[in-house]
Design a protein around this motif. Sequence first.
Motif, PDB file in Angstrom:
ATOM      1  N   ALA A  83     -15.479 -39.026  -3.902  1.00 21.91           N
ATOM      2  CA  ALA A  83     -14.280 -39.197  -3.072  1.00 21.91           C
ATOM      3  C   ALA A  83     -14.437 -38.468  -1.743  1.00 21.91           C
ATOM      4  CB  ALA A  83     -13.049 -38.675  -3.815  1.00 21.91           C
ATOM      5  N   ILE A  84     -14.959 -37.256  -1.777  1.00 25.01           N
ATOM      6  CA  ILE A  84     -15.155 -36.498  -0.534  1.00 25.01           C
ATOM      7  C   ILE A  84     -16.144 -37.214   0.367  1.00 25.01           C
ATOM      8  CG2 ILE A  84     -16.105 -34.347   0.411  1.00 25.01           C
ATOM      9  CD1 ILE A  84     -14.862 -32.952  -2.090  1.00 25.01           C
ATOM     10  N   MET A  85     -17.236 -37.702  -0.203  1.00 26.49           N
ATOM     11  CA  MET A  85     -18.225 -38.416   0.611  1.00 26.49           C
ATOM     12  C   MET A  85     -17.635 -39.683   1.210  1.00 26.49           C
ATOM     13  SD  MET A  85     -21.772 -37.832  -1.558  1.00 26.49           S
ATOM     14  CE  MET A  85     -22.131 -39.522  -1.445  1.00 26.49           C
ATOM     15  N   LEU A  86     -16.903 -40.442   0.413  1.00 24.06           N
ATOM     16  CA  LEU A  86     -16.323 -41.693   0.918  1.00 24.06           C
ATOM     17  C   LEU A  86     -15.265 -41.445   1.981  1.00 24.06           C
ATOM     18  CD1 LEU A  86     -15.993 -43.812  -2.337  1.00 24.06           C
ATOM     19  CD2 LEU A  86     -17.414 -44.328  -0.357  1.00 24.06           C
ATOM     20  N   LEU A  87     -14.464 -40.414   1.800  1.00 27.34           N
ATOM     21  CA  LEU A  87     -13.405 -40.137   2.768  1.00 27.34           C
ATOM     22  C   LEU A  87     -13.951 -39.561   4.073  1.00 27.34           C
ATOM     23  CD1 LEU A  87     -10.631 -38.787   0.392  1.00 27.34           C
ATOM     24  CD2 LEU A  87     -10.655 -40.974   1.608  1.00 27.34           C
ATOM     25  N   ARG A  88     -15.059 -38.829   3.989  1.00 29.53           N
ATOM     26  CA  ARG A  88     -15.630 -38.236   5.203  1.00 29.53           C
ATOM     27  C   ARG A  88     -16.587 -39.167   5.938  1.00 29.53           C
ATOM     28  NH1 ARG A  88     -15.926 -32.557   6.305  1.00 29.53           N
ATOM     29  NH2 ARG A  88     -14.443 -31.480   4.987  1.00 29.53           N
ATOM     30  N   LEU A  89     -17.377 -39.910   5.177  1.00 30.33           N
ATOM     31  CA  LEU A  89     -18.458 -40.678   5.798  1.00 30.33           C
ATOM     32  C   LEU A  89     -18.149 -42.165   5.961  1.00 30.33           C
ATOM     33  CD1 LEU A  89     -21.431 -39.086   3.841  1.00 30.33           C
ATOM     34  CD2 LEU A  89     -20.578 -38.466   6.105  1.00 30.33           C
ATOM     35  N   GLU A  91     -15.194 -45.473   6.420  1.00 38.13           N
ATOM     36  CA  GLU A  91     -13.863 -45.852   6.868  1.00 38.13           C
ATOM     37  C   GLU A  91     -13.086 -46.566   5.789  1.00 38.13           C
ATOM     38  OE1 GLU A  91     -15.156 -48.029  10.187  1.00 38.13           O
ATOM     39  OE2 GLU A  91     -15.944 -46.219  11.091  1.00 38.13           O
ATOM     40  N   ASN A  92     -13.681 -46.716   4.622  1.00 37.01           N
ATOM     41  CA  ASN A  92     -13.024 -47.385   3.509  1.00 37.01           C
ATOM     42  C   ASN A  92     -12.200 -46.360   2.730  1.00 37.01           C
ATOM     43  OD1 ASN A  92     -12.232 -48.926   1.377  1.00 37.01           O
ATOM     44  ND2 ASN A  92     -14.262 -49.781   0.973  1.00 37.01           N
ATOM     45  N   THR A  93     -10.962 -46.183   3.135  1.00 38.23           N
ATOM     46  CA  THR A  93     -10.119 -45.180   2.478  1.00 38.23           C
ATOM     47  C   THR A  93      -9.621 -45.656   1.117  1.00 38.23           C
ATOM     48  OG1 THR A  93      -8.182 -45.998   3.648  1.00 38.23           O
ATOM     49  CG2 THR A  93      -9.368 -44.147   4.640  1.00 38.23           C
ATOM     50  N   PHE A  94      -9.653 -46.970   0.854  1.00 34.93           N
ATOM     51  CA  PHE A  94      -9.229 -47.458  -0.454  1.00 34.93           C
ATOM     52  C   PHE A  94     -10.134 -46.911  -1.549  1.00 34.93           C
ATOM     53  CE2 PHE A  94      -9.855 -50.517  -3.905  1.00 34.93           C
ATOM     54  CZ  PHE A  94      -8.589 -50.465  -4.471  1.00 34.93           C
ATOM     55  N   LEU A  95     -11.457 -47.027  -1.365  1.00 33.77           N
ATOM     56  CA  LEU A  95     -12.381 -46.519  -2.384  1.00 33.77           C
ATOM     57  C   LEU A  95     -12.304 -45.007  -2.491  1.00 33.77           C
ATOM     58  CD1 LEU A  95     -15.627 -48.667  -2.248  1.00 33.77           C
ATOM     59  CD2 LEU A  95     -13.978 -48.459  -4.082  1.00 33.77           C
TER      60      LEU A  95
END
Length: 130
Positions: A83-89, A91-95
Amino acid sequence: MKKLKKRKVGMFFVILIVLFLLGTEAFTYFINVSYRPDSLPQQYFRIILTIPLAIGLLLGYTWARWLTGLLSVFATWGAAVTAIMLLRLSENTFLGGFYLFLCAGYLFAAWALLMSESVKSYIRYMRRHG
């Protein structure tokens, strides 16, 4: 009467955890079909292992409670990192939000399976009367 209520809450927690585990496996399968079809054999293997683990948990096997609880601890850590990687790196905030939801779900599963007296009461009941 208090034991009956505790056992029913434990049964509700176990059913909720089983539905959560099977639901996340199904969702992961559909994501892999769409984005990463090369990882489908791994996903089939995970589903094949998750179903007997869920059945063991519903039937009240102690080994299933401990194994699912420990795997939930590791899954909490993995979901948090993802979650941290997806939210930081990305633009897909859904995943990223979905993995935060997974983190909360796995954290609840770990707590319920390893610490909850209600789940322990349900497991004891199922071992005696199941």
